[in-house]
Write a protein that holds these residues in place. Sequence first.
Motif, PDB file in Angstrom:
ATOM      1  N   ALA B  78       0.480  -4.618  16.633  1.00 38.11           N
ATOM      2  CA  ALA B  78       1.869  -4.402  16.188  1.00 38.11           C
ATOM      3  C   ALA B  78       1.908  -3.369  15.064  1.00 38.11           C
ATOM      4  N   LEU B  79       0.975  -3.481  14.130  1.00 34.14           N
ATOM      5  CA  LEU B  79       0.903  -2.515  13.024  1.00 34.14           C
ATOM      6  C   LEU B  79       0.544  -1.125  13.529  1.00 34.14           C
ATOM      7  N   GLN B  80      -0.412  -1.083  14.449  1.00 32.39           N
ATOM      8  CA  GLN B  80      -0.869   0.210  14.970  1.00 32.39           C
ATOM      9  C   GLN B  80       0.245   0.944  15.716  1.00 32.39           C
ATOM     10  N   GLN B  81       1.121   0.163  16.352  1.00 28.83           N
ATOM     11  CA  GLN B  81       2.173   0.784  17.158  1.00 28.83           C
ATOM     12  C   GLN B  81       3.490   0.963  16.396  1.00 28.83           C
ATOM     13  N   ALA B  82       3.569   0.398  15.192  1.00 33.67           N
ATOM     14  CA  ALA B  82       4.839   0.450  14.451  1.00 33.67           C
ATOM     15  C   ALA B  82       5.188   1.889  14.063  1.00 33.67           C
ATOM     16  N   LYS B  83       6.504   2.175  14.126  1.00 36.17           N
ATOM     17  CA  LYS B  83       6.982   3.511  13.716  1.00 36.17           C
ATOM     18  C   LYS B  83       7.283   3.526  12.216  1.00 36.17           C
ATOM     19  N   GLY B  84       7.534   2.324  11.682  1.00 36.90           N
ATOM     20  CA  GLY B  84       7.796   2.179  10.251  1.00 36.90           C
ATOM     21  C   GLY B  84       7.519   0.735   9.875  1.00 36.90           C
ATOM     22  N   ILE B  85       7.217   0.488   8.616  1.00 34.12           N
ATOM     23  CA  ILE B  85       6.839  -0.867   8.181  1.00 34.12           C
ATOM     24  C   ILE B  85       7.564  -1.213   6.885  1.00 34.12           C
ATOM     25  N   PHE B  86       8.041  -2.460   6.797  1.00 37.38           N
ATOM     26  CA  PHE B  86       8.648  -2.965   5.566  1.00 37.38           C
ATOM     27  C   PHE B  86       8.033  -4.314   5.217  1.00 37.38           C
ATOM     28  N   THR B  87       7.515  -4.429   4.001  1.00 33.10           N
ATOM     29  CA  THR B  87       7.044  -5.728   3.499  1.00 33.10           C
ATOM     30  C   THR B  87       8.012  -6.214   2.423  1.00 33.10           C
ATOM     31  N   GLY B  88       8.616  -7.372   2.669  1.00 38.84           N
ATOM     32  CA  GLY B  88       9.620  -7.914   1.760  1.00 38.84           C
ATOM     33  C   GLY B  88       9.021  -8.744   0.641  1.00 38.84           C
ATOM     34  N   GLY B  89       9.883  -9.187  -0.249  1.00 37.48           N
ATOM     35  CA  GLY B  89       9.459  -9.933  -1.438  1.00 37.48           C
ATOM     36  C   GLY B  89       9.262 -11.415  -1.193  1.00 37.48           C
ATOM     37  N   GLY B  90       8.851 -12.098  -2.243  1.00 40.72           N
ATOM     38  CA  GLY B  90       8.547 -13.524  -2.193  1.00 40.72           C
ATOM     39  C   GLY B  90       7.475 -13.790  -3.226  1.00 40.72           C
ATOM     40  N   ASN B  91       6.373 -14.377  -2.788  1.00 43.22           N
ATOM     41  CA  ASN B  91       5.280 -14.676  -3.702  1.00 43.22           C
ATOM     42  C   ASN B  91       4.053 -13.827  -3.342  1.00 43.22           C
ATOM     43  N   THR B  92       3.550 -13.071  -4.305  1.00 43.77           N
ATOM     44  CA  THR B  92       2.457 -12.128  -4.038  1.00 43.77           C
ATOM     45  C   THR B  92       1.147 -12.844  -3.706  1.00 43.77           C
ATOM     46  N   PHE B  93       0.893 -13.996  -4.357  1.00 43.83           N
ATOM     47  CA  PHE B  93      -0.327 -14.756  -4.037  1.00 43.83           C
ATOM     48  C   PHE B  93      -0.328 -15.171  -2.568  1.00 43.83           C
ATOM     49  N   LEU B  94       0.830 -15.598  -2.104  1.00 45.08           N
ATOM     50  CA  LEU B  94       0.957 -16.014  -0.710  1.00 45.08           C
ATOM     51  C   LEU B  94       0.819 -14.808   0.227  1.00 45.08           C
ATOM     52  N   LEU B  95       1.512 -13.728  -0.106  1.00 45.78           N
ATOM     53  CA  LEU B  95       1.465 -12.525   0.743  1.00 45.78           C
ATOM     54  C   LEU B  95       0.024 -12.039   0.908  1.00 45.78           C
ATOM     55  N   VAL B  96      -0.691 -11.914  -0.205  1.00 46.74           N
ATOM     56  CA  VAL B  96      -2.055 -11.380  -0.151  1.00 46.74           C
ATOM     57  C   VAL B  96      -2.970 -12.345   0.612  1.00 46.74           C
ATOM     58  N   THR B  97      -2.802 -13.643   0.376  1.00 46.95           N
ATOM     59  CA  THR B  97      -3.585 -14.640   1.115  1.00 46.95           C
ATOM     60  C   THR B  97      -3.370 -14.479   2.622  1.00 46.95           C
ATOM     61  N   GLY B 120       8.131  -1.079   0.501  1.00 39.82           N
ATOM     62  CA  GLY B 120       7.806  -2.362  -0.126  1.00 39.82           C
ATOM     63  C   GLY B 120       8.843  -2.684  -1.171  1.00 39.82           C
ATOM     64  N   THR B 121       9.214  -3.970  -1.262  1.00 42.71           N
ATOM     65  CA  THR B 121      10.058  -4.418  -2.368  1.00 42.71           C
ATOM     66  C   THR B 121       9.372  -5.611  -3.018  1.00 42.71           C
ATOM     67  N   SER B 122       9.391  -5.652  -4.338  1.00 46.32           N
ATOM     68  CA  SER B 122       8.877  -6.812  -5.081  1.00 46.32           C
ATOM     69  C   SER B 122       7.423  -7.123  -4.688  1.00 46.32           C
ATOM     70  N   ALA B 123       7.134  -8.258  -4.085  1.00 45.79           N
ATOM     71  CA  ALA B 123       5.751  -8.567  -3.679  1.00 45.79           C
ATOM     72  C   ALA B 123       5.200  -7.491  -2.741  1.00 45.79           C
ATOM     73  N   GLY B 124       6.066  -6.949  -1.883  1.00 45.49           N
ATOM     74  CA  GLY B 124       5.672  -5.877  -0.959  1.00 45.49           C
ATOM     75  C   GLY B 124       5.357  -4.577  -1.679  1.00 45.49           C
ATOM     76  N   SER B 125       5.777  -4.472  -2.941  1.00 44.51           N
ATOM     77  CA  SER B 125       5.444  -3.324  -3.793  1.00 44.51           C
ATOM     78  C   SER B 125       4.193  -3.583  -4.613  1.00 44.51           C
ATOM     79  N   ASN B 126       4.075  -4.812  -5.070  1.00 42.03           N
ATOM     80  CA  ASN B 126       2.871  -5.204  -5.808  1.00 42.03           C
ATOM     81  C   ASN B 126       1.600  -4.831  -5.059  1.00 42.03           C
ATOM     82  N   ILE B 127       1.620  -5.064  -3.742  1.00 39.93           N
ATOM     83  CA  ILE B 127       0.410  -4.826  -2.942  1.00 39.93           C
ATOM     84  C   ILE B 127       0.126  -3.342  -2.723  1.00 39.93           C
ATOM     85  N   CYS B 128       1.031  -2.469  -3.156  1.00 46.11           N
ATOM     86  CA  CYS B 128       0.791  -1.025  -3.033  1.00 46.11           C
ATOM     87  C   CYS B 128      -0.142  -0.505  -4.119  1.00 46.11           C
ATOM     88  N   GLY B 129      -0.367  -1.302  -5.158  1.00 47.07           N
ATOM     89  CA  GLY B 129      -1.256  -0.893  -6.236  1.00 47.07           C
ATOM     90  C   GLY B 129      -2.712  -1.217  -5.928  1.00 47.07           C
TER      91      GLY B 129
END
Lengths: 235, 235
Positions: B78-97, B120-129
């Motif tokens: 799904a990622l390989q074929q995606a034309k664009g990607i959005f990761t939304g917010g929530g909890n970064t510990f959970l997202l990364v896990t 990326g927004t919020s947690a989806g931005s945190n993971i960009c670092g």
Amino acid sequence: MKRIIIASTSTLYEGSYLEYLLPTLKTHFKGINKILFIPYARPGGISHDDYTKKVNEAFAKIDIAVKGIHEFENPVEALQQAKGIFTGGGNTFLLVTQLYKIGIIETLEKVVKNGTPYLGTSAGSNICGLTMGTTNDMPIVYPPSFNTLAFVPFNINPHYLDPIEGSTHMGETRETRINEFHYFNSQPVLGLREGSWLEVNDSKITLKGALPARLFKQNQEAVELETGADLSNLK
Amino acid sequence: MKRIIIASTSTLYEGSYLEYLLPTLKTHFKGINKILFIPYARPGGISHDDYTKKVNEAFAKIDIAVKGIHEFENPVEALQQAKGIFTGGGNTFLLVTQLYKIGIIETLEKVVKNGTPYLGTSAGSNICGLTMGTTNDMPIVYPPSFNTLAFVPFNINPHYLDPIEGSTHMGETRETRINEFHYFNSQPVLGLREGSWLEVNDSKITLKGALPARLFKQNQEAVELETGADLSNLK
């Protein structure tokens, strides 16, 4: 025979370090003239020596001397021989990492569960719960585990903060964060406001201090607990 | 050819979801009629399906359809074929896990570094670092690592919050927390206030939005960066 004080904060607004707790600590550490201080939560700003000096100055007011665990060649022995133990605040991720890395977490758990009087404030209180999963701190280092000392069979949220009225900030409130914790963890979480603490006397756990505490249980509405509340059956 | 938007928040006070970003996203995802949404940061409250629906409704306003990665049998494909990607917010510990556990973190890094437009927004931005070490979130789950996607060679602190004037709370300010991070980590940290975002165009990184951002470097005083600032050389 556990004897533990779990305090939300070391310092109240406009108060001096440990000031509001000193009458309690005088009783808690009665008959003890020297305690062991664990400064490992402090990430910097002041050295472990200076942090210990600050603690020493506060405890001098109730005639108790303080020595830092970092001054000992053998920290395990230091814990085993301590008459009383205090873990101060700072960053919980750092504190937990250090406890595991230095290899003292098991000994700390054992001696306190066997009766060495313990005081924790802030990060030093966080580690009294089942896990550090309800800390407010930033994950500045990666601990080998989130499991902590389990002196009480629930989790602590120190510096508990009520939602700020009129805030336009879109970050999660403390209550929202604790509710998120409960999607993945079943233990209760006690939000301790600054100025409140828990007194643990063996199996008896009592809420002390001026303010009510906020209790969060999985799948239940949070409730307020008045000071003096008996938490012995909370788990 | 990286093309990335790293936003402090999805939603402004009194605004609707993604509203303030839509003009930017229209350009960012130009020529793309469908994007892949990563809802894994959301700890509960709403299901992944409902979260995806909410994102769909926002993107419908700029004629882009949204499908959640959890709807695919093979998320790597799904990622390989995606034309664009959005990761939304929530909890970064959970997202990364979840990113590690589901085994998609490497593919996500690869496709975005190869040019798939990302938001990326919020947690989806945190993971960009470089790491998630400057998240504001509560450690509700234990991730296998704090290392993240390194789309930019520094760390992000989303929802950056200035000290609250007149506060009597004794918990650390955001600035203090980030300074503590710098006792153990050398990379710069960008505090992005709500309403600001970074635009990454290959090696060019620009600060956008209405507000200045606060830049923290190890062993240096924090500085304010005006909107439009070029961060291409920050590392």
